[in-house]
Design an enzyme around this catalytic site. Structure first.
Site, PDB file in Angstrom:
ATOM      1  N   TYR A 144      -0.697   0.335  -2.908  1.00  0.00           N
ATOM      2  CA  TYR A 144      -1.148   0.462  -3.921  1.00  0.00           C
ATOM      3  C   TYR A 144       0.113   0.165  -4.683  1.00  0.00           C
ATOM      4  O   TYR A 144       1.209   0.485  -4.720  1.00  0.00           O
ATOM      5  CB  TYR A 144      -1.511   1.851  -4.492  1.00  0.00           C
ATOM      6  CG  TYR A 144      -2.538   2.641  -3.473  1.00  0.00           C
ATOM      7  CD1 TYR A 144      -3.480   1.763  -2.916  1.00  0.00           C
ATOM      8  CD2 TYR A 144      -2.114   4.045  -3.058  1.00  0.00           C
ATOM      9  CE1 TYR A 144      -4.445   2.594  -2.079  1.00  0.00           C
ATOM     10  CE2 TYR A 144      -3.188   4.636  -2.313  1.00  0.00           C
ATOM     11  CZ  TYR A 144      -3.987   3.923  -1.739  1.00  0.00           C
ATOM     12  OH  TYR A 144      -5.089   4.612  -0.772  1.00  0.00           O
ATOM     13  N   CYS A 161       2.125   3.011  -6.186  1.00  0.00           N
ATOM     14  CA  CYS A 161       2.731   3.800  -5.309  1.00  0.00           C
ATOM     15  C   CYS A 161       4.292   3.943  -5.143  1.00  0.00           C
ATOM     16  O   CYS A 161       4.789   2.686  -4.613  1.00  0.00           O
ATOM     17  CB  CYS A 161       1.933   3.709  -4.147  1.00  0.00           C
ATOM     18  SG  CYS A 161       3.063   4.452  -2.389  1.00  0.00           S
ATOM     19  N   PHE A 219       6.033   4.680  -2.607  1.00  0.00           N
ATOM     20  CA  PHE A 219       6.805   4.568  -1.387  1.00  0.00           C
ATOM     21  C   PHE A 219       6.391   3.180  -0.898  1.00  0.00           C
ATOM     22  O   PHE A 219       7.177   2.381  -0.517  1.00  0.00           O
ATOM     23  CB  PHE A 219       5.723   5.426  -0.382  1.00  0.00           C
ATOM     24  CG  PHE A 219       6.267   6.813  -0.379  1.00  0.00           C
ATOM     25  CD1 PHE A 219       7.219   7.203   0.213  1.00  0.00           C
ATOM     26  CD2 PHE A 219       5.070   7.758  -0.844  1.00  0.00           C
ATOM     27  CE1 PHE A 219       7.639   8.625   0.033  1.00  0.00           C
ATOM     28  CE2 PHE A 219       5.427   9.097  -1.032  1.00  0.00           C
ATOM     29  CZ  PHE A 219       6.438   9.510  -0.533  1.00  0.00           C
ATOM     30  N   CYS A 220       5.529   2.330  -1.559  1.00  0.00           N
ATOM     31  CA  CYS A 220       4.982   1.152  -1.585  1.00  0.00           C
ATOM     32  C   CYS A 220       6.197   0.493  -2.260  1.00  0.00           C
ATOM     33  O   CYS A 220       6.570  -0.555  -1.945  1.00  0.00           O
ATOM     34  CB  CYS A 220       3.885   0.543  -2.106  1.00  0.00           C
ATOM     35  SG  CYS A 220       2.430   1.439  -1.191  1.00  0.00           S
TER      36      CYS A 220
END
Length: 279
Positions: free
Chosen positions: A14, A17, A19-20
């Protein structure tokens, strides 16, 4: 098409996001080409091939296809592979086993062993980390980004109904939603996340004005980098720099980001990070 023997990467994500975003910051800084597959956050059909139902997921092919899960595992495994070509990527990933644990509430979760370690031999370790303290510091702040900094994002971007709506407008615009899904996500999601952010504030024991916790955390980071270094990694970012930058970057364009830039000392470091990643 990449040259034979090179690393072929596909990132399932995403866009908004944190973390992404960490993984993208790492790949971009190291100049690694990768394909992006934006995942629909409601149906998630793009990752139906995987029993692991979170993002990011990185599919890597360095001779044989491999799936890497968890942002910190992805970063540690790929960094190890770039430094040390003694082991195949498959062997390196096996050094980060997933262990099932049960939370206090009885929920089963996957934890990854060693995820902040680079799996290097003594000679390689000396080259990357000339003194032991450098490695310890990098691991400490990578963990801090995952365990603390990331939890300050939602309470800050959904702090008020107005901010929650602006955040979801951004999420829908940048994400992969159908027209009706997007409208539903924007208005219902904004209301829901406004209330969820209150629960998160309580869970993480944040102050009434969650901006104060964000400002304090960001200034702690700047203080840890210090005045005598461009980055925590010295003249170039290390994995902690990339993690912190990746997490903070998801707030760009939102009120929380503008407030952070005005009320903390982060701006010079943040601008240096932007420049070095663009290069």
């Amino acid at each position: 098409q990449l040259p034979a023997g090179s690393l072929q990467l596909t990132l399932y994500q995403y866009k908004t996001c944190p973390f992404c975003s960490k993984v993208r910051a790492f790949l971009d800084y190291h100049g690694l080409p990768y394909e992006i597959v934006e995942v629909n956050p409601i149906m998630r059909k793009e990752i139906k091939f995987s029993s692991y139902r979170k993002v990011p997921i990185l599919l890597a092919n360095a001779g044989s296809p491999l799936q890497l899960n968890d942002s910190s595992v992805i970063i540690s495994a790929i960094k190890t592979y770039l430094i040390s070509r003694r082991n195949s990527l498959e062997e390196i990933v096996s050094f980060y086993p997933a262990v099932k644990t049960v939370t206090e509430k009885g929920k089963e979760v996957l934890e990854y062993e060693n995820k902040y370690w680079l799996m290097l031999d003594e000679k390689e370790t000396k080259r990357v980390y000339p003194v032991k303290e450098v490695r310890v510091e990098e691991m400490k702040w990578r963990k801090w980004a995952d365990d603390w900094l990331v939890h300050l994002i939602s309470p800050n971007v959904y702090r008020t109904p107005k901010e929650a709506l602006a955040s979801f407008d951004y999420i829908v615009r940048e994400g992969k939603f159908g027209t009706l899904e997007g409208l539903f996500a924007k208005y219902v999601g904004a209301i829901a996340m406004f209330f969820v952010s209150k629960r998160l504030k309580k869970r993480h024991q944040l102050r009434d004005d969650v901006r104060e916790d964000l400002y304090q955390a960001v200034n702690e980071w700047v203080k840890a980098v210090g005045k005598n270094r461009l980055f925590m990694g010295g003249n170039q970012p290390n994995l902690a720099d990339l993690a912190v930058y990746g997490v903070l970057r998801v707030m760009e364009g939102l009120e929380a980001f503008d407030d952070m830039m005005v009320h903390t000392n982060i701006q010079p470091w943040y601008q240096r990070m932007e420049e070095v990643i663009q290069k």
